[in-house]
Write a protein that holds these residues in place. Sequence first.
Motif, PDB file in Angstrom:
ATOM      1  N   HIS A   1      -7.117   9.108   3.842  1.00  0.00           N
ATOM      2  CA  HIS A   1      -5.727   8.719   3.878  1.00  0.00           C
ATOM      3  C   HIS A   1      -4.888   9.667   2.695  1.00  0.00           C
ATOM      4  O   HIS A   1      -3.837   9.992   2.676  1.00  0.00           O
ATOM      5  CB  HIS A   1      -5.566   7.457   3.583  1.00  0.00           C
ATOM      6  CG  HIS A   1      -5.826   6.552   4.722  1.00  0.00           C
ATOM      7  ND1 HIS A   1      -5.129   6.358   5.878  1.00  0.00           N
ATOM      8  CD2 HIS A   1      -6.914   6.029   5.280  1.00  0.00           C
ATOM      9  CE1 HIS A   1      -5.532   5.875   6.782  1.00  0.00           C
ATOM     10  NE2 HIS A   1      -6.844   5.343   6.469  1.00  0.00           N
TER      11      HIS A   1
ATOM     12  N   GLU B   1      -9.580  -5.578   2.870  1.00  0.00           N
ATOM     13  CA  GLU B   1      -8.664  -6.524   2.534  1.00  0.00           C
ATOM     14  C   GLU B   1      -9.784  -7.518   1.780  1.00  0.00           C
ATOM     15  O   GLU B   1      -9.279  -8.245   0.638  1.00  0.00           O
ATOM     16  CB  GLU B   1      -7.993  -7.353   3.822  1.00  0.00           C
ATOM     17  CG  GLU B   1      -8.929  -8.048   4.797  1.00  0.00           C
ATOM     18  CD  GLU B   1      -9.732  -7.074   5.753  1.00  0.00           C
ATOM     19  OE1 GLU B   1     -10.690  -7.781   6.599  1.00  0.00           O
ATOM     20  OE2 GLU B   1      -9.859  -5.967   5.596  1.00  0.00           O
TER      21      GLU B   1
ATOM     22  N   THR C   1      -3.331 -11.186   2.711  1.00  0.00           N
ATOM     23  CA  THR C   1      -2.913  -9.941   3.048  1.00  0.00           C
ATOM     24  C   THR C   1      -2.431  -9.556   4.481  1.00  0.00           C
ATOM     25  O   THR C   1      -2.636 -10.402   5.516  1.00  0.00           O
ATOM     26  CB  THR C   1      -4.091  -8.713   3.048  1.00  0.00           C
ATOM     27  OG1 THR C   1      -5.168  -9.418   4.030  1.00  0.00           O
ATOM     28  CG2 THR C   1      -5.037  -8.857   1.609  1.00  0.00           C
ATOM     29  N   ASP C   2      -1.518  -8.609   4.815  1.00  0.00           N
ATOM     30  CA  ASP C   2      -1.411  -7.970   5.837  1.00  0.00           C
ATOM     31  C   ASP C   2      -2.044  -6.601   5.937  1.00  0.00           C
ATOM     32  O   ASP C   2      -2.424  -6.356   5.073  1.00  0.00           O
ATOM     33  CB  ASP C   2       0.176  -8.225   6.266  1.00  0.00           C
ATOM     34  CG  ASP C   2       0.397  -7.925   7.774  1.00  0.00           C
ATOM     35  OD1 ASP C   2      -0.342  -7.749   8.447  1.00  0.00           O
ATOM     36  OD2 ASP C   2       1.723  -7.919   7.885  1.00  0.00           O
ATOM     37  N   LYS C   3      -2.077  -5.838   6.934  1.00  0.00           N
ATOM     38  CA  LYS C   3      -2.308  -4.753   7.049  1.00  0.00           C
ATOM     39  C   LYS C   3      -1.998  -3.751   6.028  1.00  0.00           C
ATOM     40  O   LYS C   3      -2.740  -2.700   5.563  1.00  0.00           O
ATOM     41  CB  LYS C   3      -2.236  -4.022   8.406  1.00  0.00           C
ATOM     42  CG  LYS C   3      -2.992  -5.051   9.430  1.00  0.00           C
ATOM     43  CD  LYS C   3      -2.896  -4.250  10.801  1.00  0.00           C
ATOM     44  CE  LYS C   3      -3.585  -4.983  11.774  1.00  0.00           C
ATOM     45  NZ  LYS C   3      -3.114  -5.538  12.838  1.00  0.00           N
ATOM     46  N   ASP C   4      -0.628  -3.754   5.484  1.00  0.00           N
ATOM     47  CA  ASP C   4      -0.275  -2.770   4.312  1.00  0.00           C
ATOM     48  C   ASP C   4       0.205  -3.332   3.002  1.00  0.00           C
ATOM     49  O   ASP C   4       1.056  -2.719   2.536  1.00  0.00           O
ATOM     50  CB  ASP C   4       0.847  -1.883   5.323  1.00  0.00           C
ATOM     51  CG  ASP C   4       2.154  -2.686   5.436  1.00  0.00           C
ATOM     52  OD1 ASP C   4       2.022  -3.871   5.512  1.00  0.00           O
ATOM     53  OD2 ASP C   4       3.112  -1.979   6.185  1.00  0.00           O
ATOM     54  N   HIS C   5       0.174  -4.650   3.044  1.00  0.00           N
ATOM     55  CA  HIS C   5       0.418  -5.341   1.853  1.00  0.00           C
ATOM     56  C   HIS C   5      -0.085  -6.797   1.605  1.00  0.00           C
ATOM     57  O   HIS C   5      -0.970  -7.277   2.501  1.00  0.00           O
ATOM     58  CB  HIS C   5       2.144  -5.700   1.825  1.00  0.00           C
ATOM     59  CG  HIS C   5       2.492  -6.597   2.946  1.00  0.00           C
ATOM     60  ND1 HIS C   5       2.717  -6.248   4.295  1.00  0.00           N
ATOM     61  CD2 HIS C   5       2.723  -8.011   3.060  1.00  0.00           C
ATOM     62  CE1 HIS C   5       3.262  -7.169   4.918  1.00  0.00           C
ATOM     63  NE2 HIS C   5       3.307  -8.203   3.972  1.00  0.00           N
TER      64      HIS C   5
ATOM     65  N   VAL D   1      -7.728  -3.174   5.887  1.00  0.00           N
ATOM     66  CA  VAL D   1      -8.381  -3.549   6.970  1.00  0.00           C
ATOM     67  C   VAL D   1      -9.762  -3.208   6.885  1.00  0.00           C
ATOM     68  O   VAL D   1     -10.253  -2.582   5.960  1.00  0.00           O
ATOM     69  CB  VAL D   1      -7.779  -2.614   8.357  1.00  0.00           C
ATOM     70  CG1 VAL D   1      -6.319  -3.127   8.770  1.00  0.00           C
ATOM     71  CG2 VAL D   1      -8.084  -1.107   8.164  1.00  0.00           C
TER      72      VAL D   1
ATOM     73  N   CYS E   1       0.721  -1.124   0.065  1.00  0.00           N
ATOM     74  CA  CYS E   1       0.147  -0.055  -0.064  1.00  0.00           C
ATOM     75  C   CYS E   1       0.861   1.261   0.134  1.00  0.00           C
ATOM     76  O   CYS E   1       1.870   1.328   0.584  1.00  0.00           O
ATOM     77  CB  CYS E   1      -0.907   0.204   1.191  1.00  0.00           C
ATOM     78  SG  CYS E   1      -2.142  -1.335   1.110  1.00  0.00           S
TER      79      CYS E   1
ATOM     80  N   ARG F   1       3.053   2.750   2.731  1.00  0.00           N
ATOM     81  CA  ARG F   1       2.872   1.740   3.857  1.00  0.00           C
ATOM     82  C   ARG F   1       1.617   1.838   4.813  1.00  0.00           C
ATOM     83  O   ARG F   1       1.789   1.519   5.808  1.00  0.00           O
ATOM     84  CB  ARG F   1       4.220   1.677   4.674  1.00  0.00           C
ATOM     85  CG  ARG F   1       5.401   0.803   3.881  1.00  0.00           C
ATOM     86  CD  ARG F   1       5.055  -0.854   4.416  1.00  0.00           C
ATOM     87  NE  ARG F   1       6.209  -1.559   3.832  1.00  0.00           N
ATOM     88  CZ  ARG F   1       6.074  -2.841   3.822  1.00  0.00           C
ATOM     89  NH1 ARG F   1       5.009  -3.458   4.250  1.00  0.00           N
ATOM     90  NH2 ARG F   1       7.205  -3.518   3.274  1.00  0.00           N
ATOM     91  N   LYS F   2       0.623   2.648   4.289  1.00  0.00           N
ATOM     92  CA  LYS F   2      -0.452   2.764   4.987  1.00  0.00           C
ATOM     93  C   LYS F   2      -1.065   1.428   5.452  1.00  0.00           C
ATOM     94  O   LYS F   2      -1.312   0.650   4.522  1.00  0.00           O
ATOM     95  CB  LYS F   2      -1.210   3.918   4.321  1.00  0.00           C
ATOM     96  CG  LYS F   2      -0.665   5.160   4.536  1.00  0.00           C
ATOM     97  CD  LYS F   2      -1.889   6.363   3.807  1.00  0.00           C
ATOM     98  CE  LYS F   2      -1.342   7.581   3.833  1.00  0.00           C
ATOM     99  NZ  LYS F   2      -1.557   8.283   5.093  1.00  0.00           N
ATOM    100  N   LYS F   3      -1.765   1.381   6.610  1.00  0.00           N
ATOM    101  CA  LYS F   3      -2.526   0.049   6.898  1.00  0.00           C
ATOM    102  C   LYS F   3      -3.823   0.310   6.360  1.00  0.00           C
ATOM    103  O   LYS F   3      -4.809   0.621   7.403  1.00  0.00           O
ATOM    104  CB  LYS F   3      -2.357  -0.047   8.372  1.00  0.00           C
ATOM    105  CG  LYS F   3      -1.000  -0.240   9.100  1.00  0.00           C
ATOM    106  CD  LYS F   3      -0.911  -0.629  10.521  1.00  0.00           C
ATOM    107  CE  LYS F   3       0.477  -0.744  10.782  1.00  0.00           C
ATOM    108  NZ  LYS F   3       1.635  -0.779  10.140  1.00  0.00           N
TER     109      LYS F   3
END
Length: 140
Positions: A107, A41, A64-68, A37, A29, A32-34
């Motif tokens: 954002h 996702e 997914t993770d929170k930023d990728h 969520v 993202c 690197r923004k989360k």
Amino acid sequence: MKKNNQKLYGYQTTNRAKHNLKVHLILVCKYRKKLLVRGVETDTKNIIRDIESNSDFDIIEMETDKDHIHLMIQYIPRVSISAIVNRIKSISTKRIWKIHQQFLQKHFWKEKTFWTDGYFVCSIGEANPETIRNYIANQG
């Protein structure tokens, strides 16, 4: 690439080539923004699955993770990785913004963006590199 709606992850045959091309792809993202969520996702995964259904590549695994997001993709030789990445990023950004505009405007107040410009990609093989090296060295 799909045959009878069945995903085949071994060797593929197209025209005069037999191949098994797989990569590990990571899209990050912007800043690197989360952002992955609160349902974003799930929608992102669904959008990427929809893109896959109309493309010349298969997604073997995706999480997914929170930023990728991580993807394992199998593709055919006539399709470049950069074309796959560009397709996923451009289509998914437009669709994610349609669904989550209010969340994303908090954002990115000036631009409708979602992914960083770059990406990580690494080929993955089915065989041990040392095994292949020995096989080639012992030919003839």
